[in-house]
Write an enzyme that holds these catalytic residues in place. Structure first.
Site, mmCIF file in Angstrom:
data_model
loop_
_atom_site.group_PDB
_atom_site.id
_atom_site.type_symbol
_atom_site.label_atom_id
_atom_site.label_comp_id
_atom_site.label_asym_id
_atom_site.label_seq_id
_atom_site.Cartn_x
_atom_site.Cartn_y
_atom_site.Cartn_z
ATOM 1 N N ASN A 1 0.836 -1.193 0.000
ATOM 2 C CA ASN A 1 0.000 0.000 0.000
ATOM 3 C C ASN A 1 0.878 1.253 0.000
ATOM 4 O OD1 ASN A 1 -2.796 0.742 0.027
ATOM 5 N ND2 ASN A 1 -2.524 1.491 2.112
ATOM 6 N N VAL B 1 -5.384 4.427 -7.719
ATOM 7 C CA VAL B 1 -5.339 3.165 -6.984
ATOM 8 C C VAL B 1 -5.537 3.598 -5.532
ATOM 9 C CG1 VAL B 1 -3.955 1.168 -6.345
ATOM 10 C CG2 VAL B 1 -3.838 2.067 -8.678
ATOM 11 N N PRO B 2 -6.763 3.517 -5.038
ATOM 12 C CA PRO B 2 -7.180 4.253 -3.833
ATOM 13 C C PRO B 2 -6.678 3.705 -2.500
ATOM 14 C CG PRO B 2 -8.975 2.912 -4.621
ATOM 15 C CD PRO B 2 -7.856 2.747 -5.618
ATOM 16 N N CYS B 3 -5.373 3.834 -2.284
ATOM 17 C CA CYS B 3 -4.799 3.384 -1.008
ATOM 18 C C CYS B 3 -5.303 4.235 0.157
ATOM 19 C CB CYS B 3 -3.275 3.365 -1.083
ATOM 20 S SG CYS B 3 -2.516 4.907 -1.567
ATOM 21 N N HIS B 4 -5.880 5.403 -0.140
ATOM 22 C CA HIS B 4 -6.441 6.232 0.935
ATOM 23 C C HIS B 4 -7.675 5.581 1.563
ATOM 24 C CE1 HIS B 4 -8.642 7.558 -2.678
ATOM 25 N NE2 HIS B 4 -9.642 7.829 -1.856
#
Length: 156
Positions: free
Chosen positions: A114, A123-126
């Site tokens: 991540n 790429v929604p690592c949040h």
């Protein structure tokens, strides 16, 4: 293969978009804003990426359609692919992602992958939070992670 840089001023700071003629290779926060901007010579894909990010920040876009490339190990790629399956305004945990990719003991590995994601927002690592529901590390800073989650939830 020539790489181009485009700067995009977002509501949460400067974002540097990097890519080739055909695809985006990174979208990262740039605190210094000293990178060269390809200006009028930017490939179409970089301009498209900036436009789609702008639509996201204006609440007009929830998914991204420009071509991008993720370079990493097979494990990292599996984690990043799992991240793209988290719905807009939803969250998941490191443990849930580990289970999703079939390796429930790889929680730390998921966290590491991540943190190596080079395509912020897309790429929604949040959208990854701790098992206790608290916000955990984010390369762009926890304040940005909180902002992004609030932004998405407000528009859900």
């Amino acid at each position: 293969m020539k790489l181009y840089n485009k700067l995009y001023r977002s509501p949460i700071g400067m974002i540097e978009i990097q890519g080739t003629e055909e695809q985006i290779t990174s979208i990262l926060y740039n605190e210094e804003s000293e990178s060269d901007d390809c200006g009028d010579e930017c490939p179409r894909v970089l301009n498209e990426c900036a436009m789609q990010l702008d639509e996201y920040f204006r609440g007009k876009r929830r998914t991204f359609t420009f071509p991008y490339q993720l370079d990493g190990t097979i494990f990292q790629q599996r984690v990043w692919e799992a991240l793209t399956e988290i719905s807009y305004a939803e969250t998941s945990t490191y443990k849930e992602i580990a289970v999703h990719i079939g390796n429930e003991k790889a929680v730390r590995g998921v966290g590491s992958a991540n943190g190596r994601n080079r395509l912020s927002i897309v790429v929604p690592c949040h959208r990854i939070i701790g098992s206790n529901g608290k916000l955990t590390g984010y390369a762009g800073g926890l304040w940005r992670k909180e902002w992004l989650l609030r932004h998405e939830r407000a528009l859900k």
